[in-house]
Enzyme design. Structure first.
Site, short mmCIF file in Angstrom:
data_model
loop_
_atom_site.label_atom_id
_atom_site.label_comp_id
_atom_site.label_asym_id
_atom_site.label_seq_id
_atom_site.Cartn_x
_atom_site.Cartn_y
_atom_site.Cartn_z
N ARG A 106 41.22 22.04 37.60
CA ARG A 106 41.86 23.14 38.32
C ARG A 106 40.80 23.91 39.09
NH1 ARG A 106 43.42 28.82 36.51
NH2 ARG A 106 44.50 29.53 38.36
N HIS A 150 42.74 32.71 44.65
CA HIS A 150 42.22 33.19 43.36
C HIS A 150 41.36 34.44 43.64
CE1 HIS A 150 41.13 31.84 39.07
NE2 HIS A 150 40.48 32.97 39.24
N ASN A 172 46.64 33.15 41.81
CA ASN A 172 46.16 33.28 40.44
C ASN A 172 46.25 34.73 39.97
OD1 ASN A 172 44.47 32.25 38.05
ND2 ASN A 172 43.30 34.03 38.75
N GLU A 173 46.90 34.94 38.85
CA GLU A 173 46.97 36.24 38.19
C GLU A 173 47.23 37.42 39.15
OE1 GLU A 173 43.74 37.05 35.52
OE2 GLU A 173 44.35 35.49 34.13
N ASN A 230 47.72 32.01 31.91
CA ASN A 230 46.34 32.18 31.47
C ASN A 230 46.42 33.01 30.20
OD1 ASN A 230 45.59 30.88 33.78
ND2 ASN A 230 44.62 32.65 34.75
N TYR A 243 44.44 34.38 26.86
CA TYR A 243 43.14 34.56 26.23
C TYR A 243 43.21 35.31 24.91
CZ TYR A 243 40.64 33.07 30.46
OH TYR A 243 40.14 32.35 31.51
N GLU A 252 44.62 28.50 31.92
CA GLU A 252 43.30 28.96 31.47
C GLU A 252 43.38 29.41 30.02
OE1 GLU A 252 41.30 32.11 33.68
OE2 GLU A 252 42.05 31.26 35.57
N TRP A 300 38.89 27.41 30.48
CA TRP A 300 38.07 28.24 31.35
C TRP A 300 36.74 28.42 30.65
CZ3 TRP A 300 38.66 29.83 36.26
CH2 TRP A 300 37.63 30.65 36.75
N GLU A 315 31.37 35.98 36.74
CA GLU A 315 32.53 36.56 36.07
C GLU A 315 32.84 37.93 36.69
OE1 GLU A 315 34.87 35.41 34.16
OE2 GLU A 315 35.78 37.39 33.89
N TRP A 316 33.20 37.91 37.96
CA TRP A 316 33.63 39.10 38.69
C TRP A 316 32.70 40.29 38.45
CZ3 TRP A 316 36.19 36.75 42.12
CH2 TRP A 316 37.05 35.69 41.81
N PHE A 351 31.57 31.64 29.92
CA PHE A 351 32.76 30.96 29.37
C PHE A 351 32.61 29.43 29.41
CE2 PHE A 351 34.78 35.01 30.47
CZ PHE A 351 35.81 35.13 29.57
C1 NOJ Z 1 41.13 34.80 34.41
C2 NOJ Z 1 40.69 34.64 35.83
O1 NOJ Z 1 41.60 33.80 36.50
C3 NOJ Z 1 39.28 34.09 35.98
O2 NOJ Z 1 38.89 34.23 37.31
C4 NOJ Z 1 38.35 34.81 35.03
O3 NOJ Z 1 37.03 34.41 35.21
C5 NOJ Z 1 38.81 34.55 33.61
N1 NOJ Z 1 40.13 35.10 33.44
C6 NOJ Z 1 37.92 35.14 32.53
O4 NOJ Z 1 37.92 36.51 32.61
#
Ligand code: NOJ
Length: 537
Positions: A107, A152, A197-198, A338, A340, A419, A468, A475-476, A484
């Protein structure tokens, strides 16, 4: 006499507990690929801005994230995605890594500003299209099914500056144009498309808290130079939902019959449990789901926002016209979730919420979140083991619960876990070696997979699981600190080093002996030895 019967019933109860825990322990450690249906997609996920780099190469335009990450103080340690994992130049090597693990799907997302550097204001960048062309062909050559996300979190900066991006309905047409180019260019080879995405997480981070671009918000959520945390996230979501529906319609009318692919959307889907076992917190847990995942899925499956959102948000929640309702209803072939973690939810309508200590994750007492707060602790006990990400706790059972719930609410619509992942604790202080001996990540995926297998056994139509992430990446706002990946990426050389989890995933996918009948401890030990070999390489 009475005491001996008490003694026997306690003994019986103890035996029962032992039986249950041995069974679930066995189950957890025996999860096998064969517990999943034939054709199940086992993959790993990434996204363009988080791995590609080459931010200005071969005609790519600037994206919202290129500009944002270059703004002082936005990203931890001043990191940015200029180079990221340099996947743009190393994609062949990365496809080899996927192949060596035995993934049957990958993906990834397409960088909008690489394909359309100026959105609809400019031309298609053929070098950008060529990049994804080559990536898709390389995947297919190795028998890896591409699972593609169109958007995304990143879009051309020019759309932000000229239109205000997702706050403007014009963005629906811009997205449609981008989608059309992608369907035309790659549709003959891509059978799984997800539009956005999200969108729920993006709306929260960009327009409620203002920590993602365009960094808009109002107190008490944050201090931004402009924005409105009560209304803008709702407007942005409205435009994203309509953009999705227009792209899905285009795909279905012009491409689906010819190519036979499917189109869906990916939603950030936590599980929520009531903090206290009372009607108020039970309803808060329900609202927590409604104000996050159902905010997206209800319109796209049932044709409108959840009634509870309308009840609390009144007219600040935009409305769909009757034509729009027809357009959005049933506009997904599958749901991407997704997942987590799990959090507690506490009601703030009938009780006072104080959201000041560190266990208070989000909140509260505010219409935009459904008048509730989410917490990670109850009576000082954490809901699950903490991870590197402050909101993510390890609660494997949550996977089964969220899938059960989605299955019921959306009439067993096909689902993919797009994810699921574990970020290492203390990534800054740990040595590279420790980070690569990621036993906790192995245990995490085993237990979540076991939980998913349970939901599937009960009848849920789940068709894939994507870890993921393939490799550590950007990571943003946490930059490169949170990790991860199945592969460790050396930030100096950008070399990819397989972690224990990469080896475990490979063995899981090939049903090799390491996943056999052994118990958790033995596996951990074996993997620790196996990891030594990997790092000797
Ligand atoms: C979801 C997001 O789609 C992804 O970009 C992000 O890195 C992961 N969560 C982990 O936080």
């Amino acid at each position: 006499m009475k005491s001996s019967s008490n003694y026997f019933s306690s003994l019986l109860f103890l035996c029962f507990l032992l039986f249950v825990s041995v069974n679930s322990f066995e189950e957890l450690n025996n999860v096998k690929r064969s517990n999943f249906p034939d054709g199940f997609l086992f993959g790993a996920a990434t996204s363009a801005y988080q791995i590609e780099g080459a931010f200005l190469e071969d005609g790519k335009g600037l994206s919202n994230w290129d500009v944002f990450s270059h703004t002082n103080g936005r990203i931890k340690n001043g990191d940015n995605g200029d180079i990221a994992d340099d996947h743009y130049h190393r994609f062949q090597e990365d496809v080899e890594l996927m192949h060596s693990i035995g993934l049957n799907s990958y993906r990834f997302s397409i960088s909008w500003s690489r394909v359309l550097p100026r959105g609809g204001f400019g031309k298609v960048n053929f070098a950008g299209v060529m990049f994804y062309d080559k990536l898709i062909d390389s995947l297919l050559l190795k028998g890896i099914t591409p699972f593609v996300t169109l958007n995304h979190h990143d879009h051309p900066q020019e759309l932000e500056e000229k239109y205000g991006a997702w706050l403007n309905p014009i963005m629906q047409e811009e997205f449609l144009y981008f989608a059309q180019i992608c369907f035309e260019s790659f549709g003959d080879r891509v059978k799984y498309w997800t539009t956005i995405n999200e969108p729920n997480m993006f709306a929260e981070m960009a327009y409620v808290r203002g920590v993602y671009p365009p960094a808009r918000c109002t107190p008490p959520f944050g201090n931004c130079s402009a924005g409105n945390s009560d209304t803008e996230p709702l407007v942005a979501m409205h435009n994203m939902l309509l953009a999705h529906a227009k792209a899905a319609k285009l795909y279905r009318e012009h491409f689906q019959a010819r190519y036979g692919g499917l189109v869906g959307i990916v939603v950030h889907s936590f599980m929520y449990k009531p903090l206290m076992n009372n009607a108020y917190d039970r309803d808060a847990a329900y609202r927590a789901f409604v104000f996050t995942a159902a905010w997206v899925f209800d319109p796209l499956v049932h044709g409108d926002y959840p009634p509870e959102m309308r009840k609390y948000l009144l007219d600040t929640l935009p409305s769909f016209t009757s034509d729009e309702r027809k357009l959005i209803k049933d506009s997904i072939d599958f749901m991407g979730i997704n997942h987590y973690g799990t959090l507690y939810a506490k009601d703030c309508i009938y009780s006072t919420c104080v959201c000041s200590n560190s266990s208070c994750i989000a909140g509260g007492d505010h219409p935009i979140h459904g008048y509730l707060i989410t917490l990670a602790e109850k009576d000082g006990v954490s809901i699950g083991e903490p991870t590197g990400m402050s909101r993510f706790f390890v609660v494997p059972k949550g996977m089964e619960e969220i899938v059960d719930y989605m299955t019921k609410r959306y009439h067993n619509k096909p689902m993919f876990v797009t994810e699921n992942g574990y970020s290492s604790l203390n990534p800054t202080t740990a040595q590279a070696d420790e980070l690569q001996h990621d036993i906790k990540r192995v245990e995490f995926h085993k237990s979540y997979l076991a939980s998913l297998a349970k939901a599937i056994r009960k009848g849920a139509d789940v068709r894939g699981y994507f870890i993921w992430s393939l490799m550590d990446n950007f990571e943003w706002t946490d930059g490169y600190e949170l990790k991860f990946g199945l592969y460790y990426v050396d930030r100096a050389t950008l070399d990819r080093v397989p972690k224990l989890s990469a080896k475990w995933y490979r063995d899981f996918l090939t049903n090799s002996s390491l996943n056999g009948e052994e118990t958790g401890k033995a596996i951990s030990l074996k993997y620790a030895q196996a990891a030594d070999h990997l790092s000797d390489k």
